[in-house]
Design a protein around this motif. Structure first.
Motif, PDB file in Angstrom:
ATOM      1  N   SER A  51       0.836  -1.200   0.000  1.00 27.82           N
ATOM      2  CA  SER A  51       0.000   0.000   0.000  1.00 27.82           C
ATOM      3  C   SER A  51       0.874   1.253   0.000  1.00 27.82           C
ATOM      4  CB  SER A  51      -0.913   0.002   1.232  1.00 27.82           C
ATOM      5  OG  SER A  51      -0.135  -0.036   2.416  1.00 27.82           O
ATOM      6  N   ARG A  53       1.076   5.288   1.372  1.00 30.12           N
ATOM      7  CA  ARG A  53       0.522   6.264   2.309  1.00 30.12           C
ATOM      8  C   ARG A  53      -0.107   7.436   1.561  1.00 30.12           C
ATOM      9  NH1 ARG A  53       2.461  10.924   4.769  1.00 30.12           N
ATOM     10  NH2 ARG A  53       4.482  10.644   3.741  1.00 30.12           N
ATOM     11  N   ASP A  57      -3.359  10.478   6.160  1.00 30.63           N
ATOM     12  CA  ASP A  57      -3.583   9.174   6.779  1.00 30.63           C
ATOM     13  C   ASP A  57      -3.375   9.252   8.296  1.00 30.63           C
ATOM     14  OD1 ASP A  57      -4.219   7.911   4.467  1.00 30.63           O
ATOM     15  OD2 ASP A  57      -2.409   6.703   4.311  1.00 30.63           O
ATOM     16  N   TRP A  60      -3.959   5.005  12.809  1.00 32.09           N
ATOM     17  CA  TRP A  60      -4.692   3.747  12.665  1.00 32.09           C
ATOM     18  C   TRP A  60      -4.621   3.252  11.234  1.00 32.09           C
ATOM     19  CZ3 TRP A  60      -6.123  -0.411  14.763  1.00 32.09           C
ATOM     20  CH2 TRP A  60      -7.139  -1.200  14.217  1.00 32.09           C
ATOM     21  N   SER A  61      -4.674   4.164  10.260  1.00 26.50           N
ATOM     22  CA  SER A  61      -4.537   3.787   8.856  1.00 26.50           C
ATOM     23  C   SER A  61      -3.163   3.170   8.602  1.00 26.50           C
ATOM     24  CB  SER A  61      -4.748   5.001   7.957  1.00 26.50           C
ATOM     25  OG  SER A  61      -4.507   4.674   6.607  1.00 26.50           O
ATOM     26  N   VAL A  63      -1.399   1.447  10.711  1.00 24.14           N
ATOM     27  CA  VAL A  63      -1.409   0.088  11.266  1.00 24.14           C
ATOM     28  C   VAL A  63      -2.191  -0.860  10.360  1.00 24.14           C
ATOM     29  CG1 VAL A  63      -2.169  -1.330  13.207  1.00 24.14           C
ATOM     30  CG2 VAL A  63      -1.102   0.901  13.627  1.00 24.14           C
ATOM     31  N   THR A  64      -3.349  -0.429   9.899  1.00 23.95           N
ATOM     32  CA  THR A  64      -4.163  -1.309   9.054  1.00 23.95           C
ATOM     33  C   THR A  64      -3.474  -1.587   7.724  1.00 23.95           C
ATOM     34  OG1 THR A  64      -5.408   0.609   8.231  1.00 23.95           O
ATOM     35  CG2 THR A  64      -6.326  -0.585  10.117  1.00 23.95           C
ATOM     36  N   ARG A  65      -2.771  -0.600   7.179  1.00 23.95           N
ATOM     37  CA  ARG A  65      -2.051  -0.830   5.926  1.00 23.95           C
ATOM     38  C   ARG A  65      -0.906  -1.812   6.137  1.00 23.95           C
ATOM     39  NH1 ARG A  65       0.836   2.604   4.078  1.00 23.95           N
ATOM     40  NH2 ARG A  65       0.788   4.311   5.595  1.00 23.95           N
ATOM     41  N   ILE A  67      -0.767  -4.221   8.365  1.00 23.66           N
ATOM     42  CA  ILE A  67      -1.357  -5.565   8.485  1.00 23.66           C
ATOM     43  C   ILE A  67      -1.759  -6.104   7.124  1.00 23.66           C
ATOM     44  CG2 ILE A  67      -3.321  -6.852   9.412  1.00 23.66           C
ATOM     45  CD1 ILE A  67      -3.237  -4.934  11.820  1.00 23.66           C
ATOM     46  N   SER A  68      -2.364  -5.257   6.301  1.00 26.41           N
ATOM     47  CA  SER A  68      -2.782  -5.671   4.960  1.00 26.41           C
ATOM     48  C   SER A  68      -1.591  -6.069   4.103  1.00 26.41           C
ATOM     49  CB  SER A  68      -3.555  -4.531   4.295  1.00 26.41           C
ATOM     50  OG  SER A  68      -3.867  -4.838   2.960  1.00 26.41           O
ATOM     51  N   ARG A  71      -0.281  -9.457   5.269  1.00 31.11           N
ATOM     52  CA  ARG A  71      -1.199 -10.519   4.851  1.00 31.11           C
ATOM     53  C   ARG A  71      -1.038 -10.848   3.370  1.00 31.11           C
ATOM     54  NH1 ARG A  71      -7.189  -9.304   6.790  1.00 31.11           N
ATOM     55  NH2 ARG A  71      -7.490 -11.264   5.652  1.00 31.11           N
ATOM     56  N   ARG A  95       7.034  -1.535   7.889  1.00 31.79           N
ATOM     57  CA  ARG A  95       6.427  -2.442   6.916  1.00 31.79           C
ATOM     58  C   ARG A  95       7.437  -3.492   6.472  1.00 31.79           C
ATOM     59  NH1 ARG A  95       5.471   0.895   2.833  1.00 31.79           N
ATOM     60  NH2 ARG A  95       7.435   0.389   1.836  1.00 31.79           N
TER      61      ARG A  95
END
Length: 376
Positions: A51, A53, A57, A60-61, A63-65, A67-68, A71, A95
Motif C-alpha cells: 500500500s 501512504r 492518513d 490507525w490507517s 497500522v491497518t495498511r 497488516i494488509s 497478509r 512495513r
C-alpha cells in the motif's frame, strides 16, 4: 523445466500517486522498470505491491495498511520461491520488518535492495528500535543489493554484511540508438526535472541562469516538476527580472513527456544540495539522451558521473552555475565531448541488459537449495 517465481515488493506504479517527472515518483518508476522489463528463462518476476501512504492518513490507517501488506505477502509467498524487497527504509522500516517476519514464517528467502541515497544518514539518526529492525532485516537477507558503492563498505564495516553494488538503470528499449548533437542552436536550452524546492537548488539555478544571460549567454530554462509553494511565489515575484532569459514551467509530467523534454534540451542541471542524493533516474535518462550535465558532487552523483562526464559544481551558488553555463557556451565542442562520455558510461554500466544479467545471478543465489517451480 518450470521457472522459479520471485515476488517483487514495492509500490504500485498504477495508482494516482504514481506519476513521474516531477519528483516523488522515481521509486515508482523503478518498480515499473522491473515489472515491464525483466525477462529470464529461469525466473518469473511477479509484483506483490504494498500500500501507499496517502496525505492525511491517520496512525490507525498506518497500522491497518501494515497488516494488509503483511497478509498479502503471507498469501502470495506460499506460491513463490523468493522475495525481492525494494527497500524504502525510513518510516517504511516497520512495513519491511513485518514483511521480513512473514518471509521468515514461510521460510521464503528474500533479497533486500537498498535504494536511494539517504540510508546512512537515516540509519545514523534512527531510533534505537528502528536501527535494530534494519540490522535484523539486513542480517537475515539471503542477498543485499546497494544502489551506491559507499553502502557496500558501510554495511561490511557496520554489520559485517557482504553486499553487492547494483546501480539504477534504464530499459534497453528506451535508449535511443542515436542522439542528435546538442548545442547546435545559439540558445542554450537548460532543463531541470524534479520536485522544485530549496533542497534541489532550484533557487540558485534560476539566479544562475539569469546571471549567465546577463553575461551574454542566450539561455532558456525549463522546469519540469511540482513546485513547492515557496518556489512558486519566488518565480511569480521575479517575473519582471526574467526578461533577459526565458523560463518555462512545465509542471508535473508523465514519463514519456519527460523523455521528450530531455531529447529537445541541451543541458541537464541537477544542482542538488542533498548529501544523500541517490542515483536518480533522470540523471541516467539525461546521460542516455546525450545531454550535457551540470551537477553538484553530493551523494552518488560524483561516482555515477565519474570519468569526465559532466560539469561539477564545487559550490552551489548562482555564480558557479552561471560560470558552468558560460564555459559550455564558449567551448561547445568540449561540452559535447563530456556528454558523449556520459552516454558511453551509461551504455556500459546502467542499462537493463547489464543489470538483469547480474540480477539473474543474484536470484540464483537467493533460491539456491530450493526446489524448482512453485511450492504447493
Amino acid at each position: 523445466m518450470q521457472k522459479k517465481t520471485i515476488l517483487l515488493n514495492g509500490p504500485s506504479p498504477f495508482t494516482k500517486r504514481a506519476s513521474y517527472g516531477g519528483g516523488k515518483g522515481g521509486f515508482v518508476r523503478n518498480v515499473l522498470v522491473y515489472v515491464t522489463g525483466f525477462r529470464s528463462d529461469d525466473f518469473d518476476l511477479e509484483p506483490c505491491y504494498h500500500s501507499v501512504r496517502q496525505q492525511g492518513d491517520s496512525r490507525w490507517s498506518f497500522v491497518t495498511r501494515l497488516i494488509s501488506d503483511v497478509r498479502e505477502v503471507l498469501s502470495r509467498g506460499r506460491g513463490a520461491d523468493g522475495m525481492h524487497i525494494l527497500a524504502q527504509y525510513r518510516t517504511a522500516i516497520y512495513r519491511e520488518f513485518g514483511i521480513v517476519l512473514a518471509c521468515r514464517w514461510l521460510r521464503l528467502p528474500f533479497l533486500y535492495e537498498v535504494k536511494a541515497g539517504a540510508f546512512i544518514d537515516w540509519l545514523t539518526a534512527a531510533r534505537p528500535w528502528e536501527r535494530r529492525m534494519a540490522a535484523f532485516i539486513l542480517g537475515r537477507a539471503a542477498v543485499v543489493l546497494c544502489e551506491g558503492e559507499v553502502y557496500v563498505d558501510f554495511l561490511e564495516e557496520e554489520f559485517g554484511i557482504v553486499s553487492h553494488y547494483f546501480p539504477n538503470f534504464v530499459l534497453d528499449e528506451e535508449v535511443p540508438a542515436d542522439v542528435p548533437s546538442k548545442l547546435e542552436n545559439p540558445t542554450v536550452r537548460v532543463l531541470f526535472v524534479g520536485f522544485c524546492y530549496a533542497g534541489k537548488g532550484v533557487f540558485e539555478l534560476v539566479d544562475g541562469c539569469r546571471q549567465a544571460a546577463a553575461s551574454g549567454v542566450s539561455v532558456e530554462l525549463t522546469l519540469v516538476g511540482e513546485e513547492h509553494e515557496d518556489f512558486a511565489r519566488y518565480l511569480d515575484s521575479t517575473v519582471d527580472a526574467q526578461q533577459s532569459m526565458t523560463i518555462k514551467r512545465a509542471g508535473r509530467l508523465e514519463h514519456g513527456a519527460v523523455l521528450e523534454q530531455l531529447a529537445t534540451h541541451d543541458v541537464f542541471c541537477m544542482p542538488s544540495r542533498h548529501s544523500g542524493e541517490g542515483h536518480t533516474n533522470t540523471v541516467n535518462e539525461a546521460m542516455m539522451t546525450g545531454m550535457v550535465i551540470v551537477t553538484t558532487r553530493h551523494g552518488f552523483l560524483e561516482r555515477v558521473l565519474a570519468g569526465d562526464c559532466s560539469y561539477f559544481l564545487d559550490d552551489l551558488t548562482p555564480e558557479d552555475i552561471a560560470a558552468a553555463l558560460v564555459a559550455i557556451d564558449q567551448d561547445r565542442d568540449e561540452a559535447r565531448r563530456r556528454a558523449a562520455n556520459a552516454r558511453r558510461r551509461l551504455l556500459g554500466n546502467f542499462t537493463s541488459g547489464v543489470a538483469f544479467r547480474k540480477l539473474e545471478s543474484h536470484y540464483e543465489t537467493l533460491t539456491r537449495g530450493r526446489g524448482r517451480g512453485r511450492k504447493e
